[in-house]
Design an enzyme around this catalytic site. Structure first.
Site, PDB file in Angstrom:
ATOM      1  N   GLU A  43      61.656  14.785 -29.117  1.00 23.54           N
ATOM      2  CA  GLU A  43      62.385  13.851 -29.961  1.00 23.54           C
ATOM      3  C   GLU A  43      62.494  14.410 -31.383  1.00 23.54           C
ATOM      4  O   GLU A  43      61.572  15.071 -31.869  1.00 23.54           O
ATOM      5  CB  GLU A  43      61.642  12.506 -29.985  1.00 23.54           C
ATOM      6  CG  GLU A  43      62.335  11.418 -30.769  1.00 23.54           C
ATOM      7  CD  GLU A  43      61.553  10.110 -30.765  1.00 23.54           C
ATOM      8  OE1 GLU A  43      62.185   9.054 -30.945  1.00 23.54           O
ATOM      9  OE2 GLU A  43      60.316  10.148 -30.591  1.00 23.54           O
ATOM     10  N   LYS A 111      68.195   5.767 -27.121  1.00 21.86           N
ATOM     11  CA  LYS A 111      66.845   5.190 -27.061  1.00 21.86           C
ATOM     12  C   LYS A 111      66.895   3.668 -27.160  1.00 21.86           C
ATOM     13  O   LYS A 111      67.454   3.103 -28.104  1.00 21.86           O
ATOM     14  CB  LYS A 111      66.005   5.772 -28.190  1.00 21.86           C
ATOM     15  CG  LYS A 111      64.540   5.321 -28.199  1.00 21.86           C
ATOM     16  CD  LYS A 111      63.797   6.010 -29.339  1.00 21.86           C
ATOM     17  CE  LYS A 111      62.331   5.627 -29.371  1.00 21.86           C
ATOM     18  NZ  LYS A 111      61.622   6.287 -30.495  1.00 21.86           N
ATOM     19  N   CYS A 156      60.116   8.638 -25.912  1.00 18.02           N
ATOM     20  CA  CYS A 156      58.937   8.265 -26.697  1.00 18.02           C
ATOM     21  C   CYS A 156      58.434   6.836 -26.463  1.00 18.02           C
ATOM     22  O   CYS A 156      57.788   6.562 -25.454  1.00 18.02           O
ATOM     23  CB  CYS A 156      59.216   8.526 -28.174  1.00 18.02           C
ATOM     24  SG  CYS A 156      57.720   8.668 -29.194  1.00 18.02           S
TER      25      CYS A 156
END
Length: 285
Positions: A43, A111, A156
């Site tokens: 990321e 995301k 993440c």
């Protein structure tokens, strides 16, 4: 299915975009032993600073660079995240772009779960929503191989939301990718546990490419990029320094695990019976 060779890039991204890209190229050039079928970047690989969606990053240039990297290594590239601006001067999405070995942009995932958390480390509070707006669409893609494997995309903080991964698995995922920038504090506590849990409960390979080190804004990321098999075994793991970790994914093992322990075939619960708690108000003593 034939085995797949996968490689994860771990680095400590700075505010200097060109330096970060050059570091990735050098790491791949100097540490790859075998030709990878898949490369995963972490990321925020191109920039990491106080303001994550740095307006100095050129989205088109980064996408061209990722396309070139995929063609250079003739592999599938899962490109960590870059800020993808929705409107001029507005918020961005943290977007993970995927490229084929021919350099074609196949898809991207925005995301979904933003990291708005009070960690209690050197930085204290993280507010990704100051720079980004969340995505809403779970995304998968299939590798164009003789026996296709399907990859589910995540980033993440998504790792803490198992329902996303079960949805990806229910739609055919064999591999779950997790480009990350896990903080040192949360990574030390939960990174390995969460990666292995997502692998075991979904009977998938999990690819966790993480940032690792002390960044220019003083924040620390955990590193320990990791490749996990469907039984929860760690096939490869980095420490904290910039590096590339690689492993071979044996899909016969995945199919054997799913066949011998068919957890994924069980239907999901559609109703829940709640038994009311008995009152003690009328009881005699």
């Amino acid at each position: 299915m034939n085995p797949l060779q996968v490689s994860l890039v771990q680095l400590c991204s700075s505010t200097q975009v060109n330096d970060n890209l050059n570091t990735i190229e050098l790491l791949l050039k100097n540490t790859l032993d075998d030709q990878p079928d898949i490369i995963v970047l972490p990321e925020s690989f191109s920039y990491r600073g106080k303001k994550q969606a740095n307006p100095g990053q050129d989205e088109d240039t980064l996408r061209q660079w990722m396309s070139h990297l995929a063609t250079t290594y003739q592999c599938w590239l899962i490109g960590g995240t870059i800020p993808c601006q929705l409107t001029p001067g507005g918020l961005c999405r943290a977007s993970c772009f995927v490229y084929s070995p021919q350099g074609k942009e196949i898809c991207h995932y925005d995301k979904i779960h933003l990291f708005d958390v009070d960690v209690g480390d050197e930085k204290g509070a993280y507010r990704e929503s100051n720079d980004f707006c969340p995505g809403s669409k779970p995304t998968l893609f299939s590798l164009d191989t003789p026996e296709p494997a399907t990859v589910g995309l995540s980033v993440c903080y998504d790792l803490r939301f198992p329902e996303l991964y079960r949805l990806l698995t229910n739609h055919g995922a064999h591999i779950l990718s997790v480009p990350s920038a896990f903080t040192h504090k949360t990574g030390q506590a939960h990174w390995e546990i969460l990666l292995r849990a997502r692998a075991i409960e979904n009977q998938c390979f999990v690819l966790g490419a993480n940032q690792g080190g002390v960044h220019s804004d003083g924040t620390r990321t955990w590193g320990h990029s990791m490749i996990v098999d469907p039984w929860g075994n760690i096939l490869a793991q980095a420490r904290k320094q910039a590096t590339v970790v690689s492993a071979c994914l044996n899909f016969n093992e995945l199919l054997d695990r799913r066949s011998s322990m068919p957890c994924l075939k069980h239907q999901r619960l559609s109703t829940i019976k709640i038994v009311p708690q008995k009152s003690n108000s009328g009881s005699q003593h």
